[in-house]
Motif scaffolding. Structure first.
Motif, short mmCIF file in Angstrom:
data_model
loop_
_atom_site.label_atom_id
_atom_site.label_comp_id
_atom_site.label_asym_id
_atom_site.label_seq_id
_atom_site.Cartn_x
_atom_site.Cartn_y
_atom_site.Cartn_z
N GLY A 1 0.81 -1.21 0.00
CA GLY A 1 0.00 0.00 0.00
C GLY A 1 0.84 1.26 0.00
N ASP A 2 2.14 1.12 0.15
CA ASP A 2 3.04 2.27 0.16
C ASP A 2 3.32 2.74 -1.26
OD1 ASP A 2 3.31 2.08 2.93
OD2 ASP A 2 5.00 0.69 2.75
N VAL A 3 3.49 4.04 -1.41
CA VAL A 3 3.93 4.61 -2.67
C VAL A 3 5.36 5.08 -2.45
CG1 VAL A 3 3.57 6.45 -4.36
CG2 VAL A 3 1.60 5.34 -3.31
N VAL A 4 6.27 4.59 -3.29
CA VAL A 4 7.67 4.97 -3.17
C VAL A 4 8.14 5.57 -4.48
CG1 VAL A 4 8.22 3.23 -1.43
CG2 VAL A 4 8.49 2.66 -3.83
N TYR A 5 9.08 6.50 -4.37
CA TYR A 5 9.70 7.08 -5.56
C TYR A 5 10.94 6.27 -5.89
CZ TYR A 5 6.54 11.00 -5.35
OH TYR A 5 5.41 11.77 -5.36
N LEU A 6 11.07 5.89 -7.14
CA LEU A 6 12.22 5.13 -7.59
C LEU A 6 13.24 6.11 -8.15
CD1 LEU A 6 10.30 2.20 -9.35
CD2 LEU A 6 11.11 2.33 -6.99
N ASP A 7 14.16 6.55 -7.28
CA ASP A 7 15.14 7.56 -7.67
C ASP A 7 16.45 6.96 -8.15
OD1 ASP A 7 13.38 9.61 -6.96
OD2 ASP A 7 14.05 9.53 -4.87
N SER A 8 16.71 5.71 -7.78
CA SER A 8 17.97 5.08 -8.18
C SER A 8 17.68 3.67 -8.65
CB SER A 8 18.94 5.07 -6.98
OG SER A 8 18.37 4.34 -5.92
N THR A 9 18.73 2.93 -8.94
CA THR A 9 18.53 1.57 -9.43
C THR A 9 17.81 0.72 -8.40
OG1 THR A 9 20.70 0.94 -8.61
CG2 THR A 9 20.56 1.64 -10.92
N VAL A 10 17.11 -0.31 -8.89
CA VAL A 10 16.26 -1.14 -8.04
C VAL A 10 16.66 -2.60 -8.25
CG1 VAL A 10 13.87 -1.84 -7.62
CG2 VAL A 10 14.37 0.49 -8.28
N THR A 11 16.71 -3.37 -7.16
CA THR A 11 16.96 -4.80 -7.25
C THR A 11 15.62 -5.51 -7.39
OG1 THR A 11 18.90 -4.59 -5.82
CG2 THR A 11 17.98 -6.80 -6.09
N ILE A 12 15.50 -6.32 -8.45
CA ILE A 12 14.26 -7.08 -8.65
C ILE A 12 14.53 -8.56 -8.44
CG2 ILE A 12 13.29 -5.38 -10.24
CD1 ILE A 12 13.97 -7.37 -12.53
#
Length: 175
Positions: free
Chosen positions: A147-158
């Motif tokens: 339910g959280d909204v986060v800003y993806l400002d840098s690289t992300v681990t998937i």
């Protein structure tokens, strides 16, 4: 899948239902607690068997022939030990199955490549991306399964691979 009509028995099945339906179904705790009660009963029974086997081996020599007594006591104690090991292993497996989901890191990607359905690693936990959005400044935001909204400002681990539930071989017959 035939299992999806019932409630999930552990976190892995809960994750399958979440991936298929998009919402979390509570774990079937009565069957889990029944399994724990049975395993604990077997632990107690096996401990009693070990005690009886040890007592038979330690009996005074005059009560039974020494060789028969030692073999009988050893067999009973070994049976108790085997049951003890099996039941403790079963309890451990149940504890691990209901408290952990194994998701492995797969790739580090830029925010532009994150898609709905990806599992991303944020702040020490894995969360599923439900939606991707762009605000008026060009920043990329993600609505997570929590339910959280986060800003993806840098690289992300998937996660390493898309989560795919196993195909039910009998699904074609049920239609």
């Amino acid at each position: 899948m035939a299992r999806s009509q019932s409630r999930p028995r552990n976190v892995n099945e809960q994750l399958v239902d979440y991936a298929e339906h998009g919402y979390v179904i509570d774990i079937d705790s009565p069957s889990h607690s029944r399994g724990i009660r049975v395993s604990i009963s077997i632990v107690i029974l096996s401990t009693i068997l070990i005690a009886i086997g040890t007592a038979i081996v330690g009996m005074p020599v005059g009560m039974l022939h020494s060789t028969i007594r030692e073999i009988l006591g050893s067999v009973i104690a070994a049976l108790g030990l085997a049951l003890l090991v099996a039941s403790v292993h079963h309890l451990y497996d149940m504890a691990m199955a209901t408290t952990s989901v194994k998701i492995k890191p797969g790739a580090v990607i830029p925010p532009e490549l994150v898609k709905p359905g990806n599992w991303i690693h944020r702040h020490g936990a894995w969360a599923r991306v439900d939606e991707i959005g762009h605000d008026h400044t060009g920043r990329i935001s993600a609505l997570l399964s929590s339910g959280d909204v986060v800003y993806l400002d840098s690289t992300v681990t998937i996660a390493g691979d898309a989560f795919r539930p196993s195909r039910d071989p009998l699904s074609d017959l049920s239609r």
